[in-house]
Scaffold this active site. Structure first.
Site, PDB file in Angstrom:
ATOM      1  N   CYS A   1       0.837  -1.204   0.000  1.00 36.95           N
ATOM      2  CA  CYS A   1       0.000   0.000   0.000  1.00 36.95           C
ATOM      3  C   CYS A   1       0.873   1.256   0.000  1.00 36.95           C
ATOM      4  CB  CYS A   1      -0.966  -0.033   1.184  1.00 36.95           C
ATOM      5  SG  CYS A   1      -2.301   1.170   1.066  1.00 36.95           S
TER       6      CYS A   1
ATOM      7  N   HIS B   1      -3.534  -5.629   0.979  1.00 38.86           N
ATOM      8  CA  HIS B   1      -2.873  -5.830   2.274  1.00 38.86           C
ATOM      9  C   HIS B   1      -2.783  -7.306   2.653  1.00 38.86           C
ATOM     10  CE1 HIS B   1      -2.555  -1.657   3.714  1.00 38.86           C
ATOM     11  NE2 HIS B   1      -3.648  -1.435   3.008  1.00 38.86           N
TER      12      HIS B   1
ATOM     13  N   GLU C   1      -0.952  -8.534   4.931  1.00 38.40           N
ATOM     14  CA  GLU C   1      -0.808  -8.676   6.389  1.00 38.40           C
ATOM     15  C   GLU C   1      -2.156  -8.660   7.103  1.00 38.40           C
ATOM     16  OE1 GLU C   1      -0.654  -5.954   4.791  1.00 38.40           O
ATOM     17  OE2 GLU C   1      -1.042  -4.193   6.040  1.00 38.40           O
TER      18      GLU C   1
END
Lengths: 772, 228
Positions: free
Chosen positions: B85, B196, B198
């Site tokens: 990002c 994302h 994560e």
């Protein structure tokens, strides 16, 4: 020379024929009371300080006597009303901080900055307690969705909420969106924030220890937001609104993020004796409140305050509402460490004064000249309080004639109604439709803890390193509040707690935001009184404490007052995330059932908005003992793992709740509803204390005996399966339509999920002109 | 195997990245932006957020920060770098991956769950991803519209530099050219992507597909360490 010794000087405004105190929003009576508190006439600077601190916004001068009647203590409460946010222990040395707050008037004037600083302000309340903010919820109310004004406001407010929350990295996980004509000129922007802290980091907003340093860190002080508390938040909107724009603060989320990180580091390292954020009334509020809470005084060196611009007058520095500033109380031997932390986060930091033992807030100018000296208590705990007069509106005072029969029917021309068509129209109503257009602007997954976001039902945020999760919701019932402010408040508390309980979580406490009109009007004050009575009754019945909240009055414009709006926020604790119950239908052949039963009355329902309601039709009542029993039953059922799904019956009634369970789960259902009196009441009425559940067929008997034991009616509706929602109406009240139309179609809902989904998904964008 | 996660003052996914990198089996530590020392990190993650507020242009200031010099040297030595990002935006601004990220076509911040196809499994970032699997993970950004001139896009595709593309009914959330969601540097040791991973590292949170990407990174860095 002290203030008291210096000769009085004519105020600037006095020369211009308006006495200064009136220009600042104080009445002649209040000026007299101030003189009494000081034992002399106040000077201009002192008057400015009183004007912001004695504003409705800061002093709660109209609502304070009412708020004292709320239940404010409960198990696990470690900080409550009077602190920046309520804090409740959740075991394992952890606690949760949460609070609802309004930013209505700034958002009406400048929607983007108003909403952004609303988020910034409530986040500061949370981390000031030592908690890391982990979630934001926004409750937004606007006027006619098709008006240009509403569309501008919606767009600006949504960008503002997202712009701040997304940047500081706190997920916006849920909320509420409602439209009602009374909010046209006066939208409501209520924001709830939730934070998590180690209990040992709990920090008080107090200034203990004479000799300690008063430290200001964060943004420099400018001229923005001068008089926000007194001019903006505590007066009705008039014609001169553009002139109020400079009273709106300007937010800087990047600075806000730095402030969060620096503050939490200062707290974790044990460097602070006290911490207070600067919001309404700026430095004046922060120093007087912290000093008063500790029973101390504070002497400020005005010239030490870092400024954003030159030539600021003393009163401007003292009442500026520049955002992203914090006031810390620091022991002299720790100041170097504090300065080092602030510098590392790139934040200006300055020692601006010292804690004293004289109980006064003293403002010193150049060469130590005393510019103002006011007892801290006179500005805060001993501020003026009004016992206002409340009077119900004439029409509500008319009591029903004794013995008059209560009509069970809803009085609507519903014979021939096609319930499927009504369902489609309700699902597309912007008050009930998908909020995806809004939630898609919000980062709801940052933090990697969001288990359920704002798409449907209550928000669920897990706690890393534990099996626990926090469940949070915010609800209101302004349509009912408009007819009966007491019932509006009671039902908001009941609905919000119910929304948390259906997930299997135990509510920890209640925060409230009271949005009302001009308290100097007897009817508006009566509405406020009724709402507070409603919150108190509901909380006592459900065994919950009000942990904190906010009051927003003067929500009026030239077109009238908003409908009484009691916004409620609830946070619950789920001990084992593995036991989380979702509101969506899951597996085919599961049994669908309704807990609770409908009661007559369509007043205040969305259905009544669509179909029209007879003027005398009342909203359905609520039995708090029944509600409490229902919630206990739900917690029992989830604890024993009986429920596959649970969904509250709210806006749009049973039919909309069933449609939501189907749409969100992506699976249909084949059901049968017995209609005793009127189909509209049964299908679309919004009587409270009802929950749609689904259970595996093997669990049905267990659920039945559990419900029987608690006295809560349980009705089997049918089975999950297919890709349509089919609801056949049976029983006495269902016969009319079919007979008159000569066909059976009107006696059932039979809609493909695709059709329902299109209506639900397109409702909001279409209403606000953002479709396609 | 040690992963360093760079923390700019406005990073807000640094904790998430550390948490997920640990789930993927790495030792993970924060790296402060003012400190040029990578503290022995074998791989570097530039996390999401708003590095220095990004009021000018996402990532425009971050590339000048002290730590970015070290990240560049690390990349020039062939070290692995993953930008997520805002981290992708910083990498693009710094020229460590090709292309630029403009405002979303909708001109609005977009948060939604998207599905990604993985074009290759032979890279340090995708080796642990099973064949024919698409990845479900969230995007959350205002400036993620991947842009590059047509001839450069042709060249990028020709060398296998487009690693992730948006697919499926969830669609392309930002108007990126050719549905590009993530790219590889020429030497294939630096990867930037807008979604994302994560945040998609645990089933509880809706998907653990992102963990496949992070596991690939951790495994590859470990192998390089063993080989060195």
């Amino acid at each position: 020379m002290t203030v008291a010794e210096r000769p009085p000087r004519p105020a600037v405004a006095e020369v211009m024929h308006t006495p200064l105190h009136r220009a600042l929003g104080l009445t002649d009576h209040e000026l007299g009371v101030i003189g009494g508190r000081l034992g002399r006439a106040p000077n201009d600077l002192e008057l400015a300080m009183f004007s912001v601190m004695w504003s409705e916004h800061c002093s709660y001068k109209s609502s304070r006597p009412l708020l004292r009647t709320l239940p404010t203590s409960g198990p696990g409460l470690v900080a409550g009303v009077g602190e920046n946010a309520g804090v409740v222990s959740i075991g394992d040395g952890l606690a949760v901080a949460f609070k609802l707050e309004s930013h209505n008037h700034p958002s009406a004037v400048e929607p983007f900055q108003g909403a952004a600083t609303g988020v910034g302000g409530i986040l500061r309340d949370i981390f000031t307690m030592g908690a890391r903010p982990i979630a934001v919820l926004d409750a937004l109310k606007f006027g006619d969705p098709s008006s240009a004004r509403t569309r501008r406001l919606v767009s600006g407010v949504v960008r503002g909420v997202g712009g701040y929350g997304n940047c500081v990295g706190v997920p916006t996980v849920g909320g509420e969106l409602a439209f009602h004509p009374s909010y046209e000129e006066n939208p409501l922007v209520n924001v709830m924030a939730v934070g998590l802290l180690e209990e040992r980091d709990l920090t008080r907003a107090a200034a203990p220890g004479p000799g300690n340093l008063v430290v200001l860190y964060g943004s420099a002080t400018g001229r923005d937001g001068i008089g926000g508390a007194s001019v903006l938040a505590s007066a009705t909107f008039g014609d001169a609104d553009p002139q109020k724009r400079p009273t709106v603060q300007v937010g800087d989320p990047f600075a806000g993020k730095l402030l969060i990180e620096a503050s939490l580091e200062l707290i974790e390292r044990g460097l602070l004796e006290g911490l207070q954020d600067l919001g309404a009334a700026g430095i004046t509020c922060a120093v007087s409140e912290t000093a008063d809470r500790a029973g101390t005084g504070i002497r400020l060196e005005l010239d030490a305050v870092p400024r954003r611009e030159t030539g600021m007058a003393a009163f401007e520095v003292m009442i500026s509402e520049s955002q992203e500033r914090m006031l810390a109380i620091v022991r002299p031997d720790r100041i170097d460490a504090v300065v080092e932390v602030c510098r590392r986060w790139g934040l200006p930091v300055a020692v601006i004064g010292r804690v004293t033992d004289d109980g006064d807030v003293t403002v010193a100018g150049a060469d130590g000249v005393e510019l103002a000296r006011v007892p801290a208590s006179a500005l805060t705990s001993d501020a003026i309080v009004y016992e206002r007069e409340g009077r119900p509106p004439a029409r509500s005072r008319r009591a029903p004639a004794p013995g008059a029969p209560e009509l069970a029917h809803d009085g609507l021309p519903e014979r021939g109604m096609d319930p499927g068509a009504v369902l489609v129209s309700l699902l597309g109503d912007p008050n009930l439709a998908s909020r995806a257009w809004v939630t898609g602007r919000y980062d709801e997954t940052v933090g990697s803890d969001t288990v359920c976001g704002g798409a449907h039902g209550a928000a669920v945020v897990r706690i890393k390193g534990t099996a626990k999760a926090l469940v949070m919701a915010t609800d209101s019932n302004p349509r009912v509040g408009a007819l009966d402010p007491y019932l509006g408040a009671v039902s908001a508390v009941a609905e919000c707690t119910r929304n948390v309980v259906i997930t299997g979580a135990r509510p920890l406490g209640v925060t409230d935001c009271l949005n009302f009109g001009d308290p100097e009007r007897a009817e508006a004050f009566w509405q406020l009184t009724e709402a507070v009575r409603g919150i108190a009754d509901a909380c006592r019945a459900l065994g919950l404490a009000v942990t904190g909240g906010n009051v927003s009055l003067y929500n009026e414009s030239a077109y009238g007052a908003i409908v009484p709006t009691t916004q409620i926020g609830v946070v619950g604790l789920l001990d084992d995330i593995g036991r989380l119950v979702h509101p969506v239908f899951r597996a085919g052949s599961d049994v669908v059932a309704l807990l609770g039963e409908s009661t007559p009355g369509l007043g205040g329902s969305i259905y009544a908005d669509h179909a029209g309601a007879v003027p005398d039709d009342r909203p359905p009542g609520i039995d708090l003992a029944r509600e409490s029993a229902l919630q206990a039953l739900l917690l029992d059922a989830t604890r024993s793992g009986l429920l596959r799904s649970a969904q509250d019956v709210g806006g749009g009634g049973l039919c909309v709740a069933l449609a939501e369970c189907c749409l969100w789960g992506g699976i249909g259902a084949d059901l049968q509803v017995t209609v005793g009196t009127a189909p509209a009441v049964e299908l679309f009425g919004e009587s409270p204390s009802r929950v749609v559940v689904s259970v595996a067929p093997t669990a049905w008997d267990a659920l039945r005996s559990l419900a029987a034991g608690s006295g809560i009616p349980l009705r089997r509706l049918g089975l999950i399966g297919g890709d349509r929602l089919r609801i056949r109406l049976v029983g006495e009240g269902a016969t009319g339509a079919a007979e008159e139309r000569g066909a059976g179609v009107a006696d059932e809902v039979d809609m493909p999920l695709d059709v329902l989904r299109r209506a639900w998904e397109s409702g909001l964008p279409r209403a606000i002109g953002e479709a396609g | 195997m040690k992963v360093g996660v760079v923390v700019f003052p406005g990073s807000n996914c640094d904790r998430d990245a550390i948490h997920a990198a640990r789930l993927a089996g790495a030792q993970a530590e924060p790296l402060w932006h003012e400190d040029p020392d990578l503290h022995g990190a074998d791989a570097v993650i530039l996390p999401g957020g708003f590095a220095y507020g990004d009021y000018l242009r996402a990532g425009a200031l971050a590339r000048f920060s002290p730590i970015m010099g070290s990240v560049r040297e690390h990349a020039e030595r062939g070290g692995l770098v993953l930008g997520i990002c805002n981290g992708f935006q910083v990498l693009a601004e710094a020229g460590l991956v090709p292309g630029a990220l403009l405002r979303n076509a909708s001109l609005r911040f977009e948060h939604r769950w998207v599905r990604l196809t993985v074009t290759r499994r032979d890279t340090a970032f995708t080796s642990a991803i099973p064949p024919d699997v698409t990845l479900l993970m969230p995007v959350a950004h205002g400036e993620g519209c991947y842009t590059s001139p047509d001839d450069k896009l042709d060249a990028l595709e020709a060398r296998g530099g487009v690693l992730f593309r948006y697919v499926g009914p969830e669609g392309n959330p930002n108007g990126s050219a050719r549905d590009v969601a993530g790219v590889l540097s020429e030497r294939e040791n630096v990867c930037g992507l807008m979604p994302h991973p994560e945040r998609a590292s645990e089933r509880l949170l809706g998907s653990d597909d992102g963990l496949l990407l992070l596991r690939s990174l951790v495994t590859s860095a470990g192998q390089r360490l063993a080989a060195a």
